[in-house]
Write a protein that holds these residues in place. Structure first.
Motif, PDB file in Angstrom:
ATOM      1  N   GLU A  33      31.069  93.272  27.063  1.00 34.28           N
ATOM      2  CA  GLU A  33      30.186  92.892  28.165  1.00 34.28           C
ATOM      3  C   GLU A  33      30.889  91.904  29.099  1.00 34.28           C
ATOM      4  O   GLU A  33      30.747  91.995  30.315  1.00 34.28           O
ATOM      5  N   GLU A  34      31.654  91.000  28.531  1.00 31.23           N
ATOM      6  CA  GLU A  34      32.389  90.035  29.347  1.00 31.23           C
ATOM      7  C   GLU A  34      33.415  90.749  30.231  1.00 31.23           C
ATOM      8  O   GLU A  34      33.554  90.428  31.410  1.00 31.23           O
ATOM      9  N   GLN A  81      31.609  92.355  33.107  1.00 32.60           N
ATOM     10  CA  GLN A  81      31.227  91.374  34.116  1.00 32.60           C
ATOM     11  C   GLN A  81      32.406  91.045  35.016  1.00 32.60           C
ATOM     12  O   GLN A  81      32.264  90.988  36.241  1.00 32.60           O
ATOM     13  N   TYR A 127      33.081  93.965  37.325  1.00 34.10           N
ATOM     14  CA  TYR A 127      32.075  94.046  38.380  1.00 34.10           C
ATOM     15  C   TYR A 127      32.352  93.016  39.469  1.00 34.10           C
ATOM     16  O   TYR A 127      32.325  93.328  40.656  1.00 34.10           O
ATOM     17  N   HIS A 128      32.667  91.788  39.069  1.00 30.39           N
ATOM     18  CA  HIS A 128      32.925  90.743  40.058  1.00 30.39           C
ATOM     19  C   HIS A 128      34.219  90.998  40.834  1.00 30.39           C
ATOM     20  O   HIS A 128      34.282  90.728  42.040  1.00 30.39           O
ATOM     21  N   SER A 152      23.792  98.524  31.353  1.00 32.76           N
ATOM     22  CA  SER A 152      24.701  97.373  31.316  1.00 32.76           C
ATOM     23  C   SER A 152      24.945  96.825  32.711  1.00 32.76           C
ATOM     24  O   SER A 152      24.977  95.606  32.908  1.00 32.76           O
ATOM     25  N   LEU A 153      25.100  97.706  33.674  1.00 30.50           N
ATOM     26  CA  LEU A 153      25.293  97.268  35.050  1.00 30.50           C
ATOM     27  C   LEU A 153      24.065  96.498  35.552  1.00 30.50           C
ATOM     28  O   LEU A 153      24.209  95.459  36.196  1.00 30.50           O
ATOM     29  N   ARG A 208      22.002  94.749  33.763  1.00 31.45           N
ATOM     30  CA  ARG A 208      22.024  93.439  33.113  1.00 31.45           C
ATOM     31  C   ARG A 208      23.000  92.498  33.799  1.00 31.45           C
ATOM     32  O   ARG A 208      22.702  91.328  34.018  1.00 31.45           O
ATOM     33  N   ILE A 209      24.166  93.013  34.137  1.00 33.95           N
ATOM     34  CA  ILE A 209      25.184  92.201  34.798  1.00 33.95           C
ATOM     35  C   ILE A 209      24.687  91.744  36.168  1.00 33.95           C
ATOM     36  O   ILE A 209      24.837  90.584  36.536  1.00 33.95           O
ATOM     37  N   ARG A 210      24.080  92.655  36.911  1.00 32.93           N
ATOM     38  CA  ARG A 210      23.590  92.314  38.243  1.00 32.93           C
ATOM     39  C   ARG A 210      22.441  91.313  38.176  1.00 32.93           C
ATOM     40  O   ARG A 210      22.271  90.506  39.082  1.00 32.93           O
ATOM     41  N   MET A 227      22.189  88.830  36.159  1.00 30.89           N
ATOM     42  CA  MET A 227      22.686  87.518  35.747  1.00 30.89           C
ATOM     43  C   MET A 227      23.052  86.590  36.892  1.00 30.89           C
ATOM     44  O   MET A 227      23.456  85.475  36.669  1.00 30.89           O
ATOM     45  N   LYS A 228      22.902  87.029  38.107  1.00 34.46           N
ATOM     46  CA  LYS A 228      23.320  86.225  39.270  1.00 34.46           C
ATOM     47  C   LYS A 228      22.766  84.871  39.259  1.00 34.46           C
ATOM     48  O   LYS A 228      21.896  84.306  39.014  1.00 34.46           O
TER      49      LYS A 228
END
Length: 54
Positions: free
Chosen positions: A10-11, A14, A17-18, A46-47, A49-51, A53-54
């Motif tokens: 997951e890390e 992230q 993605y960034h 998963s995407l 979830r990542i989005r 987390m902003k």
């Protein structure tokens, strides 16, 4: 052990993605989230979830 592996994956997602946002931010408005998730090698869940987390 599974939590550690899942956390590492997951890390990495992230970070990917960034990096994508930094390199191709404006493109995000023109592509589907399904395509972006596929490009990053992650699921749409998963995407999301990542989005979130902003």
């Amino acid at each position: 052990m599974m939590e550690r592996i899942g956390g590492t994956l997951e890390e990495k997602a992230q970070i990917a993605y960034h990096k994508f946002l930094q390199a191709h931010g404006p493109l995000l408005q023109r592509i589907s989230l399904a395509d972006l998730a596929s490009y990053l090698g992650i699921t749409q869940v998963s995407l999301s979830r990542i989005r979130a987390m902003k």
